[in-house]
Design a protein around this motif. Structure first.
Motif, PDB file in Angstrom:
ATOM      1  N   GLU A 139       0.801  -1.231   0.000  1.00  0.00           N
ATOM      2  CA  GLU A 139       0.000   0.000   0.000  1.00  0.00           C
ATOM      3  C   GLU A 139       0.832   1.279   0.000  1.00  0.00           C
ATOM      4  O   GLU A 139       0.290   2.348  -0.205  1.00  0.00           O
ATOM      5  N   TYR A 140       2.143   1.176   0.221  1.00  0.00           N
ATOM      6  CA  TYR A 140       2.952   2.386   0.244  1.00  0.00           C
ATOM      7  C   TYR A 140       3.481   2.770  -1.133  1.00  0.00           C
ATOM      8  O   TYR A 140       4.304   3.680  -1.255  1.00  0.00           O
ATOM      9  N   LEU A 159       2.457   4.357  -3.909  1.00  0.00           N
ATOM     10  CA  LEU A 159       2.358   5.732  -4.405  1.00  0.00           C
ATOM     11  C   LEU A 159       3.166   6.674  -3.509  1.00  0.00           C
ATOM     12  O   LEU A 159       3.785   7.631  -3.985  1.00  0.00           O
ATOM     13  N   ALA A 160       3.189   6.364  -2.200  1.00  0.00           N
ATOM     14  CA  ALA A 160       3.974   7.184  -1.270  1.00  0.00           C
ATOM     15  C   ALA A 160       5.445   7.129  -1.650  1.00  0.00           C
ATOM     16  O   ALA A 160       6.159   8.141  -1.602  1.00  0.00           O
ATOM     17  N   PHE A 171       6.056   9.452  -4.603  1.00  0.00           N
ATOM     18  CA  PHE A 171       6.104  10.873  -4.233  1.00  0.00           C
ATOM     19  C   PHE A 171       7.366  11.185  -3.434  1.00  0.00           C
ATOM     20  O   PHE A 171       7.930  12.275  -3.559  1.00  0.00           O
ATOM     21  N   ALA A 172       7.805  10.225  -2.607  1.00  0.00           N
ATOM     22  CA  ALA A 172       9.038  10.438  -1.847  1.00  0.00           C
ATOM     23  C   ALA A 172      10.223  10.552  -2.807  1.00  0.00           C
ATOM     24  O   ALA A 172      11.096  11.413  -2.639  1.00  0.00           O
ATOM     25  N   PHE A 182      10.082  11.611  -5.797  1.00  0.00           N
ATOM     26  CA  PHE A 182       9.938  12.940  -6.406  1.00  0.00           C
ATOM     27  C   PHE A 182      10.554  14.017  -5.518  1.00  0.00           C
ATOM     28  O   PHE A 182      11.334  14.858  -5.976  1.00  0.00           O
TER      29      PHE A 182
END
Lengths: 286, 367
Positions: free
Chosen positions: A261-262, A264-265, A268-269, A271
């Protein structure tokens, strides 16, 4: 090992698709410094158009791609003429607020009119085919969506970088005032930017229906991904946005593979870390 | 011989012509004029707060109080945002993260530690300041749009992490149990939202005072200089990144307190609400629609936007879901188009209209 490879491949494919939204955003961002918060919702509108062409007239998404592209041009130009042009010369934040309002109104309108159901096209012409190489399997809709996105981005890049039309676009992007002095009409150029951006919206609508389902709230996901890609790629850079999208796609896919579940996180991290190292984006120069 | 006015010099007030119609209204005009004078503004504001604080005695009703409470919460958060966004020119979307820090702080301190939510709010403030400092120092090197999108990414990361964190209730949200009523436990009868409204009003008052004070200090001056021309500010020896970080840390303080009150009033907090993009956009919108970089902008914006949004939600129940965001979106578009400098920028127009309407009461300046 196969897990890693298939993660990378599916990340690349997703990245290609999402790059369409990023390229559409970066065109507008590059020419008029406007972050269009409604871009994802406009893609949502295009997706519904393609869905209804299928459910009403049995048009395959591939067949409705040109229709969606033309409709996309209309959507882009209408958005500009109706919402953005009245605010010419006003602060950029006012234009941003208007696109935020449009985003809320479009999402609510879709909820009201079409209901919150998720609609997908289960059997397109190409669904069912698949390509297997070693441990990696790619379904035909995924491959076609990614391929179509790359072709569309290449076309947009050609329009912007190698035609007279594109030259006027770049001129306004670099110096609106000087461009006006040599006889380029900003209004036309802005319409052009929104029109080309509209093509990417329409094409994205048709291609996304190959692999995703649509509901009134999908817009925001695409938009966030698009913003990040635009920034990561560097101000107004088409290929920068494309490569940034590939990086984000792979980061998300690998993140999902190993951290579920992480996912997408993780993207973004990645990024944020890249941005700290390269504050002007991948292709940006200070 | 008429005196030459320097640009920006105050025009001498014309002597009030004492006409016959003046004397008839002079009983009320005197105190009103005194109150409306610029130098007596603090008295007017204080009076407004007292009136607002006493208003539940007159205009009761749970719905009214709940909406008013929400207005104060958003106004306070947005006032903080406006310090960095409006005066400093750094449009941030991560104030929802600070808000959530307070909301979850209050929630967790009650559910997991059986402590007073005030402890959690304090921890939330500390965490928010820490996040603002850690993210601020690297990100403030970025150009404006880049910074905005980076803060959006921070919001998304936080939202995704909280949605997966089981001690925080994951994506289902955290339900806060009911404890004995009292100010220390921040629990009151669910049929009475007045205490929360008064607390929110207090927070709003303190925030207003704080922002007003900061704007008068060197920090406020530096911030505006950085917003208007970062290169020139740097050339004058202002350490732009440092002062932006200072502003970020100070300006995030109201958000977690507001978040804590919000969570305790709702007895529930979940990432799909407080860590969603529409929520963080709302904090920005409140300030922008009210008037970016004005002291009262966020208050006016919150009063308008939140009241509209909450009443739409109340008046258009269930079956018409979807109509509410449409109206909300259209109103935002219209305000953005016709009041592109914020509603407060329309003040001169209103003032002129008032002056015309009140032409009989000569010598009173509405603003």
């Amino acid at each position: 090992m196969g897990l890693f490879e298939s993660g990378v491949v599916s990340g690349l494919l997703v990245g290609c698709e999402y790059a369409l939204v990023g390229v559409g955003l970066t065109l507008i961002f590059g020419t008029m410094e406007l972050v269009n918060f409604a871009q994802g919702d406009l893609v949502m509108v295009a997706m519904y158009l393609v869905f209804f062409l299928w459910s009403g007239a049995h048009f395959d998404p591939l067949l409705s791609l040109p229709i969606a592209a033309v409709a996309g041009i209309a959507i882009g130009i209408l958005t500009y003429e109706g919402l953005i042009r009245p605010l010419t010369g006003k602060p950029v934040i006012a234009q941003m607020v208007v696109t935020l309002g449009a985003s809320a109104a479009l999402e609510g309108g879709a909820q009201l009119w079409l209901g919150p159901n998720t609609e997908g096209i289960p059997n397109t012409v190409v669904s069912g085919f698949r390509l297997t190489a070693g441990a990696v399997t790619v379904t035909a809709p995924e491959a076609i969506a990614a391929f179509g996105a790359v072709v569309c981005i290449a076309l947009v890049s050609y329009l912007v970088h190698h035609t007279r039309m594109g030259a006027s676009l770049q001129a306004v992007a670099q110096d609106p005032y000087a461009a006006q002095l040599v006889g380029i009409r900003p209004r036309r150029v802005f319409m052009l930017a929104w029109g080309i951006s509209g093509i990417t919206i329409g094409v994205a609508g048709a291609l996304f229906m190959q692999t995703y389902a649509v509901d009134p709230t999908v817009g925001i996901t695409f938009a966030i991904f698009g913003f990040v890609v635009v920034i990561l790629g560097g101000f107004g850079s088409i290929w920068g946005a494309f490569f940034a999208s590939l990086i984000m796609g792979v980061a998300e896919s690998l993140g999902t593979t190993y951290l579920s579940e992480y996912g997408l996180a993780v993207a973004f991290a990645v990024f944020l870390v890249i941005l700290v190292v390269r504050p002007m984006g991948l292709r940006g120069t200070s | 011989m008429t005196p030459v006015l320097m640009p920006g010099a105050r025009r001498p007030r014309p002597a009030v012509v004492r006409g016959e119609n003046q004397s008839s209204a002079s009983g009320i005009v005197g105190p009103v004029r005194w109150l409306l004078a610029r130098r007596n503004r603090p008295v007017l504001v204080g009076l407004a707060f007292v009136v607002a604080g006493l208003s539940p005695l007159v205009v009761g009703g749970l719905g009214w109080e709940t909406v008013s409470f929400q207005v104060t919460v958003f106004a306070a958060t947005s006032l903080g945002w406006n310090l960095l966004g409006g005066y400093g020119g750094q449009i941030s979307f991560s104030y929802a993260v600070y808000f959530a820090a307070g909301a979850y702080g209050a929630g967790v301190s009650v559910t997991s530690f059986h402590a007073s939510p005030w402890v959690g709010i304090g921890a939330g403030v500390a965490i928010a300041c820490l996040i603002a400092l850690i993210t601020g120092l690297p990100l403030f090197r970025l150009r404006t749009h880049y910074y905005s999108i980076a803060t959006l990414a921070i919001l998304e990361v936080t939202s995704l992490v909280v949605s997966a964190a089981s001690p925080l209730g994951a994506s289902g949200g955290l339900e806060i149990p009911i404890t004995p009523y009292g100010l220390g436990s921040l629990e009151f009868s669910p049929l009475n939202a007045t205490p929360f409204f008064e607390l929110g009003l207090g927070l709003l008052g303190v925030t207003l005072l704080g922002v007003w004070w900061i704007l008068r200090t060197r920090t406020g001056l530096y911030l505006r200089a950085i917003r208007d021309d970062p290169v020139a500010a740097e050339a004058f020896g202002i350490r732009t990144t440092w002062w932006k970080a200072v502003a970020a840390v100070v300006s995030c303080i109201p958000a977690p307190v507001a978040g804590g009150l919000y969570a305790m009033a709702a007895l529930f907090v979940d990432p799909n609400t407080v860590l969603s993009i529409p929520f963080s956009v709302l904090i920005v919108l409140v300030a922008v629609l009210g008037g970016l970089g004005t002291l009262w902008g966020p208050v006016v914006g919150a009063a308008l936007v939140i009241t509209l949004q909450q009443n739409l939600a109340l008046d258009l129940p269930g079956q018409a879901s979807g109509l509410e965001p449409v109206i909300y979106g259209i109103v935002i578009i219209l305000v953005g188009m016709f009041f592109s400098q914020g509603i407060l920028a329309a003040r001169p127009i209103v003032a002129t209209a008032l002056r015309r309407a009140g032409a009989r009461v000569k010598g009173v300046r509405p603003w």
